[in-house]
Design a protein around this motif. Sequence first.
Motif, PDB file in Angstrom:
ATOM      1  N   HIS A 232       0.704  -0.884  -0.179  1.00 14.06           N
ATOM      2  CA  HIS A 232      -0.111   0.334  -0.092  1.00 14.06           C
ATOM      3  C   HIS A 232       0.776   0.857   0.018  1.00 14.06           C
ATOM      4  N   GLU A 233       2.061   1.281   1.129  1.00 12.74           N
ATOM      5  CA  GLU A 233       2.260   2.596   1.440  1.00 12.74           C
ATOM      6  C   GLU A 233       3.907   2.620  -0.233  1.00 12.74           C
ATOM      7  N   LEU A 234       4.111   1.825  -1.036  1.00 11.55           N
ATOM      8  CA  LEU A 234       5.056   1.851  -2.388  1.00 11.55           C
ATOM      9  C   LEU A 234       4.036   2.161  -3.218  1.00 11.55           C
ATOM     10  N   SER A 236       0.531   4.357  -2.993  1.00 11.42           N
ATOM     11  CA  SER A 236       0.751   5.879  -2.484  1.00 11.42           C
ATOM     12  C   SER A 236       2.477   6.085  -3.036  1.00 11.42           C
ATOM     13  N   GLN A 237       2.990   5.667  -3.114  1.00  9.93           N
ATOM     14  CA  GLN A 237       4.353   6.535  -3.562  1.00  9.93           C
ATOM     15  C   GLN A 237       4.926   7.199  -4.717  1.00  9.93           C
ATOM     16  N   ARG A 238       4.202   5.791  -5.620  1.00 14.58           N
ATOM     17  CA  ARG A 238       4.339   6.732  -6.786  1.00 14.58           C
ATOM     18  C   ARG A 238       3.237   6.212  -7.580  1.00 14.58           C
ATOM     19  N   GLY A 239       2.076   7.595  -6.636  1.00 15.86           N
ATOM     20  CA  GLY A 239       1.109   8.114  -7.264  1.00 15.86           C
ATOM     21  C   GLY A 239      -0.352   7.060  -7.192  1.00 15.86           C
ATOM     22  N   THR A 241      -3.560   5.888  -6.216  1.00 17.09           N
ATOM     23  CA  THR A 241      -5.124   5.645  -5.331  1.00 17.09           C
ATOM     24  C   THR A 241      -5.331   4.892  -4.898  1.00 17.09           C
ATOM     25  N   ARG A 372      11.365  -3.949  -7.572  1.00 13.32           N
ATOM     26  CA  ARG A 372      10.584  -3.566  -6.015  1.00 13.32           C
ATOM     27  C   ARG A 372      10.020  -4.593  -5.560  1.00 13.32           C
TER      28      ARG A 372
END
Length: 434
Positions: A232-234, A236-239, A241, A372
């Motif tokens: 989820h965090e990765l 979100s970091q990549r844009g 939603t 990743r």
Amino acid sequence: MTQEAHKVVIVGGGAGGLELAAKLGRKFGPGNIFLVDKEGSHIWKPSLHEVAAGTLDIHREGLSYPMLAKDCGFTFVLGEVRAVDRAARTLLLAPVTFEGCEIFPERSIGYDTLVLALGSKSNFFDTPGTAEYAVALDSTEQAERFRQLLLRALVIVDRDQPLGTARVLNIAIVGGGATGVELAAELVESCKNVAYYGLTHLDPAADVKITLLEGAPRILAALPEKVSDAAHELLSQRGVTVNTSVKVAAIQADGVVDVQGRHYPCDLCVWAAGIKAPALLKETGLPVNPINQIIVDAGLRTEDPAVFAFGDCAQAPWNGTNKFLPARAQVAHQQADFLIPVLSARIAGTEPPSAPFRFKDYGSLVSLGHNRGVGSLMGVLSGKNMFVQGIVARLMYMSLHLMHHRAVLGLVRTANIAIGRLLLKRSAPRVKLH
């Protein structure tokens, strides 16, 4: 008098079915082992999200079934199974056509032992609009279709930017399991790379919006919470939603609507929520569950002693639990290995092993782009889980594909293919553009 060969017919050339056919073929030869599939080439299904994003070229990745049959010693039969006659122990195959021309007529093929490994496909749950407006990723054709739709949409956005009429390209992915999560990550990478090849007005970060919709409280709900949180965090970091606890009610021409009436705009929609087995399995007369999976025992046997089933199309008990085995590639891989001595004994006319199938869970890995990944590995020696992420997880994820190739092609050819693909990448675009 020569005794007639015992015919083992395997229906479905996915990860498990192909591995089983290849290993048995090398042992017994084409007179005993038959593989039936409606496609002419094999691709590892977990990589279809890369085909859809354009970061993997199916024409370089696919393995020809006739070639594999020759090299591994089984007989390949091209065709889609139309019906199973268990009383006569025969399969009816639909005609094979190409551009309106009949290549093979309707045929039947007999069997002594039938192994069903038909895999699974997307379950739309009768959601309105899915057939008209959503794309599933069950086959190479569907993945290629989405890739072409994506390229077309990106070109239109790039073309309209200087005209002042451009709008954001909205991509919605319904389903936050492995396929949906991996596709979201791969699309970020794909859109970024497409901009390098002549789309000079496209800004992927601003002009492309990817939304992931998941009905459960978190994505990757079947995996440990730590893996879910990291993914989820990765994303979100990549844009990307990420919206959880979203129950989709309908797919419309311009968006997705949930049960609370909320509208999520989208120009392209991918359905990756849930699976079901092919409807053909219901017509065999064997017991099936609500998603068409054939019910098998701990030995992967059906009610019919001549029919086995495994992989995604079978509901098999999970040893030591009150659950059923998940639809994962490593399950099918282990089940294929389990069936080799069982089917070998049937071919030889000897007593098969009586031990039940026992699944060993080695954990799960999820790809989040070319550099990743996240995953949870089962500590086989310690009995604990080990969390991995980053390039280490990505490399381990890639090794799973190579392990599948090794099971089918052997070590030397797999090494040659891996080296060849690495060299070809030097002269190929980062995404498939044609």
